[in-house]
Design a protein around this motif. Structure first.
Motif, PDB file in Angstrom:
ATOM      1  N   ASN A 143      22.466  44.501  43.731  1.00  0.00           N
ATOM      2  CA  ASN A 143      21.634  43.704  43.005  1.00  0.00           C
ATOM      3  C   ASN A 143      21.583  43.803  41.558  1.00  0.00           C
ATOM      4  O   ASN A 143      21.319  42.866  40.717  1.00  0.00           O
ATOM      5  N   TYR A 144      22.340  45.037  40.987  1.00  0.00           N
ATOM      6  CA  TYR A 144      22.345  45.146  39.542  1.00  0.00           C
ATOM      7  C   TYR A 144      23.883  45.599  39.406  1.00  0.00           C
ATOM      8  O   TYR A 144      24.089  46.734  38.633  1.00  0.00           O
ATOM      9  N   ARG A 145      24.917  44.768  39.639  1.00  0.00           N
ATOM     10  CA  ARG A 145      26.136  45.452  39.399  1.00  0.00           C
ATOM     11  C   ARG A 145      26.512  45.671  37.982  1.00  0.00           C
ATOM     12  O   ARG A 145      27.053  46.661  37.614  1.00  0.00           O
ATOM     13  N   ARG A 146      26.404  44.942  37.021  1.00  0.00           N
ATOM     14  CA  ARG A 146      26.488  45.022  35.467  1.00  0.00           C
ATOM     15  C   ARG A 146      25.825  46.558  34.999  1.00  0.00           C
ATOM     16  O   ARG A 146      26.565  47.235  34.187  1.00  0.00           O
TER      17      ARG A 146
ATOM     18  N   ARG B  87      36.750  43.358  33.683  1.00  0.00           N
ATOM     19  CA  ARG B  87      37.306  43.776  32.244  1.00  0.00           C
ATOM     20  C   ARG B  87      36.624  44.910  31.820  1.00  0.00           C
ATOM     21  O   ARG B  87      37.032  45.761  31.319  1.00  0.00           O
ATOM     22  N   VAL B  88      35.315  44.659  31.982  1.00  0.00           N
ATOM     23  CA  VAL B  88      34.306  45.873  31.324  1.00  0.00           C
ATOM     24  C   VAL B  88      34.276  47.065  32.086  1.00  0.00           C
ATOM     25  O   VAL B  88      34.543  47.961  31.412  1.00  0.00           O
ATOM     26  N   GLU B  89      34.329  46.743  33.391  1.00  0.00           N
ATOM     27  CA  GLU B  89      34.207  47.733  34.383  1.00  0.00           C
ATOM     28  C   GLU B  89      35.586  48.747  34.310  1.00  0.00           C
ATOM     29  O   GLU B  89      35.468  50.112  34.262  1.00  0.00           O
TER      30      GLU B  89
ATOM     31  N   VAL C 274      26.984  51.582  26.046  1.00  0.00           N
ATOM     32  CA  VAL C 274      28.249  51.110  26.601  1.00  0.00           C
ATOM     33  C   VAL C 274      29.226  50.808  25.568  1.00  0.00           C
ATOM     34  O   VAL C 274      30.416  51.276  25.721  1.00  0.00           O
ATOM     35  N   ALA C 275      28.930  50.143  24.433  1.00  0.00           N
ATOM     36  CA  ALA C 275      29.811  50.023  23.703  1.00  0.00           C
ATOM     37  C   ALA C 275      29.915  51.115  22.813  1.00  0.00           C
ATOM     38  O   ALA C 275      31.160  51.542  22.612  1.00  0.00           O
TER      39      ALA C 275
ATOM     40  N   THR D 144      41.668  49.992  30.982  1.00  0.00           N
ATOM     41  CA  THR D 144      42.471  49.257  31.883  1.00  0.00           C
ATOM     42  C   THR D 144      41.924  48.067  32.212  1.00  0.00           C
ATOM     43  O   THR D 144      40.575  48.139  32.622  1.00  0.00           O
ATOM     44  N   ALA D 145      42.581  46.814  32.050  1.00  0.00           N
ATOM     45  CA  ALA D 145      42.008  45.753  32.591  1.00  0.00           C
ATOM     46  C   ALA D 145      42.013  45.427  33.993  1.00  0.00           C
ATOM     47  O   ALA D 145      42.547  46.058  34.671  1.00  0.00           O
TER      48      ALA D 145
END
Length: 497
Positions: free
Chosen positions: A54-57, A92-94, A481-482, A496-497
């Motif tokens: 439900n909230y993967r990000r 990419r973010v993950e 996160v940043a 790693t992309a």
């Protein structure tokens, strides 16, 4: 991360996020005082799947928070196992978050994660790239080959990273050591050769990492005291602390003589060590132990030292603070560490620590008796603090529910303007409630595992009051996160992309 639904939906989402973060900080899938390991694992598995779907990000962003290693590994596995559910931007973010988090995890846990991915058949290109980059960043592959041999072999095979026998000296030796151990009569790398010689030379055992040497010593029946004395120079700081009691049995000269600087230890780990000592040892070493706890607390307070004004702390040393066989005295250790940390966060001389038992000597606390949180909260509020911090598993039972009622009346009638900031920090995950147990809806609650994270958790707990809105919570997660990824990049963790 922004909420696209209405205010109510945003509030529900924020509550779900905070619930998961609390679980990821406190739960380790191990038995707790009031729940079995199976109940803990079942509850945690459900939460991970619910939030990932439900909230993967947000699920990925949790890797940047102060969650424990167990849940960090579960999140990485969940993201990689279900890569098809993510967009290209999310991947990419993950990838950057995963690389940064793996760089912080203990290597044995990472190798365990890699084995779990292999067992689950997760072998996509991104997973192999992440494994390859992490292995390439290891400072001494030969050390890993000796200490984590099975894990390294499994990772190399799974990521298709064969060590060529005719490659360079390092590659050729590692390949032979891992997959063709009888091929060479001698290794150029001293650690690889020490492992070979340790099978027939007693002296070579002491050249190996401590945990590897332990296995050789046990098989040969070497006396434990003799082995520990010989291995002391090769032990890590944590290994020296873990074996300190065995090496100083019957010796009252203190820890300095056996190479352990207690003041340099992490605060919560140091509190666990202090609680492992008997009352006589604690009294005899009062100056040393108290000094070490205060030094560790000053280091943990950092720039926040002295900035919290007048602080009152209600600290739970009831019987349930004894924890479980797997997490022995962990809740009490967190409370003890928080006592010394809050002393440093408060203005000089402006911290009052109130233990539920009524004891006044923090060095001699023990888990015993009921949990009269309500009475101690009344005592704490009577002091008129700027901040009230409650560290407890939330099982208020003497009388039941008094603490929640006191806090409700205080917040709604006596202090509606919130002149006193109140926060409840809970070190125990409640498997049945899928969260840490709360005292009152009017008081923010956050899970806590290590006292060192207290300042950040107090900030996070503020979102639980519902006054700042879901957008502010998501903005906070974006900042974390940043900062986490940027810090890892400067520290050398690959993205790693």
């Amino acid at each position: 991360m922004h909420a696209d639904a209405g205010a109510d939906a945003g509030l529900v989402a924020a509550e779900d996020v905070l619930l998961f973060v609390n679980a990821a900080i406190t739960a380790t899938g191990q038995r707790e005082f009031r729940s079995t390991a199976y109940q803990q694992q079942l509850s945690l598995d459900f939460l991970h799947e619910y939030v990932r779907v439900n909230y993967r990000r947000v699920y990925a962003a949790a890797l940047a928070l102060d969650i424990n290693d167990h849940n960090a590994a579960l999140i990485v596995r969940g993201l990689l196992e279900h890569a098809a559910d993510a967009s290209a931007e999310e991947k990419r973010v993950e990838g950057r978050l995963i690389a940064a988090r793996l760089a912080k995890l203990p290597p044995q846990r990472v190798y365990r994660l890699f084995r779990a991915l292999r067992t689950a058949g997760v072998n996509n290109r991104r997973t192999r790239a992440i494994m390859r980059d992490w292995l390439a960043a290891r400072p001494d592959p030969a050390h890993d080959a000796v200490k984590y041999r099975a894990g390294l072999k499994a990772a190399v095979r799974h990521a298709h990273l064969g060590f060529a026998a005719d490659g360079g000296a390092a590659d050729g030796e590692l390949g032979d050591f891992l997959f063709r151990p009888g091929r060479r009569k001698h290794y150029e790398h001293r650690l690889l050769d020490a492992w070979r010689r340790a099978h027939h030379e007693q002296g070579a055992v002491t050249e190996l990492p401590f945990t590897v040497a332990e296995g050789f010593a046990a098989r040969r029946g070497t006396e434990r005291a003799e082995f520990l004395e010989a291995m002391a120079p090769r032990m890590t700081r944590l290994e020296r602390l873990r074996t300190l009691e065995q090496r100083t049995a019957g010796d009252r000269t203190g820890s300095a003589d056996v190479g352990v600087d207690l003041a340099a230890m992490p605060l919560t780990r140091l509190a666990l060590y202090v609680l492992s000592l008997g009352f006589e040892d604690r009294r005899a070493r009062r100056a040393e132990l108290t000094g070490a706890l205060r030094a560790a607390a000053r280091r943990a307070a950092g720039p926040h030292a002295g900035s919290w004004g007048r602080v009152a702390a209600v600290l739970d040393d009831s019987y349930s603070a004894s924890g479980s066989g797997e997490k022995r005295r962990r809740p009490l250790a967190v409370a003890l560490a928080c006592h010394f940390l809050l002393e440093q966060l408060a203005a000089p001389g402006a911290c009052a620590g109130l233990w539920t038992s009524g004891r006044t000597d923090p060095l001699l606390v023990r888990p015993w008796g009921p949990t009269p949180l309500g009475m101690r909260v009344l005592d704490a509020l009577d002091l008129g603090p700027d901040r009230l911090v409650i560290v407890s598993d939330g099982w208020d039972n003497a009388p039941p529910g008094l603490a929640g009622e006191v806090l409700r009346v205080w917040r709604t009638r006596l202090d509606p303007d919130r002149r006193t900031a109140v926060v409840h920090l809970n070190p125990v995950y409640d498997a049945e409630g899928f969260d840490v147990r709360r005292l009152a809806p009017e008081v923010p609650t956050a899970g806590i595992r290590d006292a060192e994270d207290l300042p950040a958790l107090v900030e996070l707990a503020g979102f639980a009051e519902g006054r700042t809105g879901a957008a502010a919570l998501y903005a906070y997660l974006d900042r974390r996160v940043a900062r986490f990824v940027d810090g890892a990049h400067r520290g050398g963790a690959g993205a790693t992309a």
